[in-house]
Design an enzyme around this catalytic site. Sequence first.
Site, PDB file in Angstrom:
ATOM      1  N   ASP A 155      -9.058   6.184  -1.450  1.00 29.37           N
ATOM      2  CA  ASP A 155      -7.940   6.729  -2.227  1.00 29.37           C
ATOM      3  C   ASP A 155      -8.494   7.416  -3.476  1.00 29.37           C
ATOM      4  O   ASP A 155      -9.709   7.597  -3.596  1.00 29.37           O
ATOM      5  CB  ASP A 155      -6.942   5.607  -2.593  1.00 29.37           C
ATOM      6  CG  ASP A 155      -7.479   4.707  -3.702  1.00 29.37           C
ATOM      7  OD1 ASP A 155      -8.703   4.701  -3.939  1.00 29.37           O
ATOM      8  OD2 ASP A 155      -6.660   4.006  -4.340  1.00 29.37           O
TER       9      ASP A 155
ATOM     10  N   TYR B  67      -6.052   6.633   4.861  1.00 25.16           N
ATOM     11  CA  TYR B  67      -6.125   5.669   3.762  1.00 25.16           C
ATOM     12  C   TYR B  67      -5.372   4.380   4.098  1.00 25.16           C
ATOM     13  O   TYR B  67      -5.925   3.279   4.009  1.00 25.16           O
ATOM     14  CB  TYR B  67      -5.577   6.252   2.436  1.00 25.16           C
ATOM     15  CG  TYR B  67      -5.434   5.153   1.432  1.00 25.16           C
ATOM     16  CD1 TYR B  67      -6.562   4.634   0.795  1.00 25.16           C
ATOM     17  CD2 TYR B  67      -4.205   4.530   1.199  1.00 25.16           C
ATOM     18  CE1 TYR B  67      -6.463   3.545  -0.056  1.00 25.16           C
ATOM     19  CE2 TYR B  67      -4.100   3.435   0.358  1.00 25.16           C
ATOM     20  CZ  TYR B  67      -5.234   2.959  -0.276  1.00 25.16           C
ATOM     21  OH  TYR B  67      -5.139   1.871  -1.090  1.00 25.16           O
TER      22      TYR B  67
ATOM     23  N   GLU C 141       0.819  -1.208   0.000  1.00 22.62           N
ATOM     24  CA  GLU C 141       0.000   0.000   0.000  1.00 22.62           C
ATOM     25  C   GLU C 141       0.857   1.264   0.000  1.00 22.62           C
ATOM     26  O   GLU C 141       0.511   2.242  -0.648  1.00 22.62           O
ATOM     27  CB  GLU C 141      -0.964   0.008   1.201  1.00 22.62           C
ATOM     28  CG  GLU C 141      -2.111  -0.987   1.071  1.00 22.62           C
ATOM     29  CD  GLU C 141      -2.990  -0.748  -0.149  1.00 22.62           C
ATOM     30  OE1 GLU C 141      -3.044   0.393  -0.651  1.00 22.62           O
ATOM     31  OE2 GLU C 141      -3.620  -1.714  -0.621  1.00 22.62           O
TER      32      GLU C 141
HETATM   33  N1  ADE Z   1      -3.735   0.835  -5.301  1.00 20.08           N
HETATM   34  C1  ADE Z   1      -3.746   1.057  -3.986  1.00 20.08           C
HETATM   35  N2  ADE Z   1      -3.933  -0.109  -3.310  1.00 20.08           N
HETATM   36  C2  ADE Z   1      -4.023  -1.083  -4.232  1.00 20.08           C
HETATM   37  C3  ADE Z   1      -4.201  -2.490  -4.189  1.00 20.08           C
HETATM   38  N3  ADE Z   1      -4.294  -3.108  -3.017  1.00 20.08           N
HETATM   39  N4  ADE Z   1      -4.259  -3.153  -5.351  1.00 20.08           N
HETATM   40  C4  ADE Z   1      -4.140  -2.502  -6.525  1.00 20.08           C
HETATM   41  N5  ADE Z   1      -3.965  -1.188  -6.638  1.00 20.08           N
HETATM   42  C5  ADE Z   1      -3.895  -0.472  -5.509  1.00 20.08           C
END
Ligand code: ADE
Length: 341
Positions: free
Chosen positions: A136, A118, A35
Amino acid sequence: MTIKEVQALILWYQKNKRDLPWRTTSDPYKIWISEIMLQQTRVEAVKNYYQNFIQQLPTIEDLAKVKEDTLLKLWEGLGYYTRARNLKKCAIEVKNLGLKTLPSEEKELKKLPGIGDYTSGAILSIAYHKCTPAIDGNVIRILSRIYEEERDWNQKQVKEEYTHLLKTFMTEENARDFTEGFIELGAIVCIPNGLPHCAICPFAKVCKSYQENKMLEFPKKKEKKKRKVVHVTVFIFTKDGKYYIEKRTQKGLLHGLYEFYSLEKNMTEKEIKEYLNLKKIPYTKIQFIDTFHHLFTHLEWEMKAYVITTSKDNKNFYSKQELESKFSLPTAFRKILKHLK
Ligand code: ADE
């Protein structure tokens, strides 16, 4: 939005999700690393970095112990290096708290460096199956379009309202797929650039902007501030086919990473000569290579790069190959390195 669309979203996700390396684990440490990497970087770019990082530092204890240079090397090219430093700080704090991994309570998680609303929402829902939404850019885009949201998402109240709404649809069973489902929909259906693929969207029937064909008007755009242009003169000292680098000691941008010697001003060749004489740096040749540009979040570097042949002795000279493989040289300088022999 009703529970019906949310269930359809989850089914859609389970059927269509991309095969991504962090989707086969529930380890909070690994979810957290993914993340943080994904915050400012595209999925395709993150994949390899993530796998390499986890291979080198498979546990939070390994991260707490890692040398700064090794960490920055693992992060090289991803940008926003504060993220990497915060990861290590966080790992040390977790260790000092006597924990084996990240806490599973929102209040405790948010006290840690680099973990905000987030990231804590993502870790809690994905790794711990808790009903804590993670909003997000993808989720903001989807919600803005469904509800034709005109307000600014930076207002605390706006995020709070939607957090509350999303929570009402979350259960321990669906928490992980709920969070990832929204993110996935934002990445491949309700896309940021170009027309979204509304015909296959589970929210099509309840999406206000789709009904009115106004999808591209949401989310409302804020006026973008222009980036300040900073002029940089880059001195690439060379001796016996090797190049000089040093660690950036200046606080702030790219602190602690390696760089070619550089000054934050535009200099003519005459001024460069005067500077070298003043600093008593012997040189036999000055060769202009090119002007290079690199964008950071708030500013832009315009770098004029010069290769300066010198006879000065110093241990900080390395071959191009060594610079590529051993040092965390930021992308801005790698752009120049590519043009060297
Ligand atoms: N962008 C932010 N978190 C994500 C996730 N877990 N999988 C794919 N894109 C992401």
